[in-house]
Design a protein around this motif. Structure first.
Motif, PDB file in Angstrom:
ATOM      1  N   HIS A   1       7.455   8.109 -12.334  1.00 47.12           N
ATOM      2  CA  HIS A   1       6.642   7.463 -11.296  1.00 47.12           C
ATOM      3  C   HIS A   1       5.774   6.346 -11.886  1.00 47.12           C
ATOM      4  CE1 HIS A   1       7.626   9.721  -7.716  1.00 47.12           C
ATOM      5  NE2 HIS A   1       7.524  10.878  -8.374  1.00 47.12           N
TER       6      HIS A   1
ATOM      7  N   LYS B   1      -0.704  12.048  -9.242  1.00 47.30           N
ATOM      8  CA  LYS B   1      -1.936  12.828  -9.108  1.00 47.30           C
ATOM      9  C   LYS B   1      -1.619  14.310  -8.910  1.00 47.30           C
ATOM     10  CE  LYS B   1      -6.136  13.215  -6.346  1.00 47.30           C
ATOM     11  NZ  LYS B   1      -6.865  12.742  -5.129  1.00 47.30           N
TER      12      LYS B   1
ATOM     13  N   SER C   1       0.835  -1.206   0.000  1.00 45.07           N
ATOM     14  CA  SER C   1       0.000   0.000   0.000  1.00 45.07           C
ATOM     15  C   SER C   1       0.867   1.252   0.000  1.00 45.07           C
ATOM     16  CB  SER C   1      -0.917   0.002   1.230  1.00 45.07           C
ATOM     17  OG  SER C   1      -1.747  -1.132   1.229  1.00 45.07           O
ATOM     18  N   HIS C   2       1.919   1.233   0.822  1.00 52.01           N
ATOM     19  CA  HIS C   2       2.811   2.390   0.907  1.00 52.01           C
ATOM     20  C   HIS C   2       3.568   2.601  -0.402  1.00 52.01           C
ATOM     21  CE1 HIS C   2       5.463   5.350   2.711  1.00 52.01           C
ATOM     22  NE2 HIS C   2       6.497   4.691   2.226  1.00 52.01           N
ATOM     23  N   GLU C   3       4.076   1.496  -0.969  1.00 52.74           N
ATOM     24  CA  GLU C   3       4.846   1.595  -2.207  1.00 52.74           C
ATOM     25  C   GLU C   3       3.986   2.088  -3.372  1.00 52.74           C
ATOM     26  OE1 GLU C   3       8.060   1.239  -2.623  1.00 52.74           O
ATOM     27  OE2 GLU C   3       8.464   0.662  -0.557  1.00 52.74           O
ATOM     28  N   LEU C   4       2.709   1.715  -3.381  1.00 53.67           N
ATOM     29  CA  LEU C   4       1.817   2.156  -4.444  1.00 53.67           C
ATOM     30  C   LEU C   4       1.347   3.598  -4.223  1.00 53.67           C
ATOM     31  CD1 LEU C   4      -0.412  -1.023  -4.892  1.00 53.67           C
ATOM     32  CD2 LEU C   4       1.308  -0.187  -6.487  1.00 53.67           C
ATOM     33  N   LYS C   5       1.134   3.939  -2.966  1.00 55.75           N
ATOM     34  CA  LYS C   5       0.587   5.254  -2.647  1.00 55.75           C
ATOM     35  C   LYS C   5       1.553   6.380  -3.002  1.00 55.75           C
ATOM     36  CE  LYS C   5      -1.510   7.912   1.108  1.00 55.75           C
ATOM     37  NZ  LYS C   5      -1.862   7.912   2.544  1.00 55.75           N
ATOM     38  N   THR C   6       2.851   6.179  -2.736  1.00 54.49           N
ATOM     39  CA  THR C   6       3.836   7.240  -2.960  1.00 54.49           C
ATOM     40  C   THR C   6       3.874   7.718  -4.410  1.00 54.49           C
ATOM     41  OG1 THR C   6       5.169   6.393  -1.115  1.00 54.49           O
ATOM     42  CG2 THR C   6       6.260   7.870  -2.661  1.00 54.49           C
TER      43      THR C   6
ATOM     44  N   LEU D   1       1.652   7.140  -6.782  1.00 48.61           N
ATOM     45  CA  LEU D   1       0.315   7.570  -7.195  1.00 48.61           C
ATOM     46  C   LEU D   1       0.018   8.987  -6.710  1.00 48.61           C
ATOM     47  CD1 LEU D   1      -1.812   4.329  -6.628  1.00 48.61           C
ATOM     48  CD2 LEU D   1      -1.353   5.471  -8.809  1.00 48.61           C
ATOM     49  N   THR D   2       0.432   9.290  -5.480  1.00 48.00           N
ATOM     50  CA  THR D   2       0.238  10.643  -4.946  1.00 48.00           C
ATOM     51  C   THR D   2       1.000  11.667  -5.778  1.00 48.00           C
ATOM     52  OG1 THR D   2      -0.035   9.750  -2.710  1.00 48.00           O
ATOM     53  CG2 THR D   2       0.484  12.087  -2.895  1.00 48.00           C
TER      54      THR D   2
END
Length: 388
Positions: free
Chosen positions: A212, A185, A174-179, A181-182
């Motif tokens: 990214h 965006k 979740s952390h690796e994907l969120k960084t 993606l944030t």
């Protein structure tokens, strides 16, 4: 008849009364003989049944404790002996707390004997072993009266460890994907808000978005690769190939990175060394190790690739003159998403899954992986493969 009857009373049912008369005495002798035969058969059946129960009791991987209504140990199985480092002959007849210094289990036994109902609880031991156990205790009844307690102890340490690993894995993914993606965006929103018309900034923003997105792509690919390697569906496509030649081909692919950091790499594997393995998977292993050796090396550093004979296996080593690994991090270096220097690893494009993938590939071949390293003095990663 009296003599044989006395033997029956003493437990010897092998004798028989010899009487040929057909009167009441003969009928009595026949009845006593049949009774002895039936009792002898039943004793044999009970003995066989007890042997079966004893074998089950002794071979169970769960720990079994039987206590009487006063809380004294009636019996334990070998698993309990191992867990608490005790001997059955030394503890039978003692109160549980005298034999095993564990107040949690003792409290469970007292509760069962007092309430007459089953109790289930999870406990953690520190001594004599560091384990997590599921304890289930139920009362033993004799004519509706509580005559004792049966305690079953199941080792769930590995189950809890796997649950923790799974939880950590989900959190890490979740952390690796969120960084990224944030970041994607944020930059896309900036471009939509008007930065797209600013030629000096729009190209730079799009380049960051692309980087990214590429990182996300690499992460997803590594996750899929790891999932496939962990499944039971994988079939290794083994063939015999020259190891040195394959190493040299992998090295050629890193020409620009080696030149950029002015790193000298030497392939010291003899020309006549061949191995039987899945060629594409071994290329994946070599690529990962050499890539890391370059990324975490110093300017004008060195990399050596060599082999050693390890009996029935061949040992391949990738030695670098880089930053090295702190001693505390070495035991966890092959874990999924574990990074020694998280910021630098992400900056260099790492997903944190490479070494875990390498470990799975090597183990599928029947080999092992490892590392020797000192902080600031470089690292020596190695893996073994069975000799062809």
């Amino acid at each position: 008849m009296i003599d044989v009857s006395r033997r029956f009373a003493e437990g010897d049912f092998s004798r028989r009364i010899v009487c040929t008369s057909q009167d009441e005495i003969g009928q009595l002798a026949s009845t006593l003989n049949k009774m002895a035969q039936d009792i002898e058969t039943k004793i044999g059946e009970v003995g066989e049944h007890n042997q079966q129960l004893g074998a089950i009791f002794s071979s169970m991987i769960e720990g079994i404790i039987v206590v009487d209504k006063s809380g004294r140990i009636a019996s334990i199985n070998p698993t309990i002996e191992k867990i608490f480092d005790i001997k059955r002959k030394d503890v039978e007849g003692k109160h549980f707390l005298e034999a095993v210094r564990n107040h949690e289990i003792s409290g469970i036994i007292e509760e069962v004997l007092h309430a007459g109902s089953g109790v289930s609880s999870e406990i953690s031991l520190v001594l004599p072993v560091q384990k997590i156990f599921q304890v289930n205790a139920v009362p033993i009844f004799d004519n509706k009266n509580i005559s004792g307690c049966l305690v079953v102890i199941h080792d769930i340490t590995e189950i809890r460890r796997l649950e923790t690993v799974r939880s950590d894995f989900i959190a890490n993914v979740s952390h690796e994907l969120k960084t990224p993606l944030t970041s994607i965006k944020g930059f896309v929103e900036t471009l939509l808000d008007g930065a797209l018309d600013e030629k000096e900034n729009s190209h730079e923003f799009l380049k960051i978005v692309y980087d990214h997105a590429e990182r996300l792509n690499n992460l997803v690919n590594d996750l899929l690769s790891l999932s496939y390697l962990e499944s039971k569906d994988i079939i290794l496509k083994k063939s015999v190939f020259n190891l040195r030649q394959q190493v040299e081909e992998v090295i050629l692919g890193f020409g620009s990175q080696l030149k950029k950091k002015n790193i000298k790499i030497s392939d010291e594997i003899p020309h006549n060394i061949s191995i039987s393995a899945d060629k594409n998977r071994i290329v994946q292993v070599l690529t990962n190790f050499i890539d890391n050796a370059i990324k975490f090396n110093r300017e004008k550093g060195t990399i050596r690739i060599l082999n050693e004979d390890a009996g029935a296996k061949m040992k391949i080593l990738i030695e670098d003159s880089g930053v090295g690994i702190p001693e505390k991090d070495i035991p966890r270096i092959f874990e999924r998403f574990y990074r020694v220097d998280k910021a630098r690893s992400r900056e260099l494009g790492g997903t944190g899954l490479g070494l875990s993938i390498v470990k799975h590939i090597v183990e599928l071949h029947g080999g092992e992986v490892g590392v020797q390293s000192s902080e600031g003095l470089g690292s020596k990663f190695w893996f073994t493969l069975p000799n062809k």
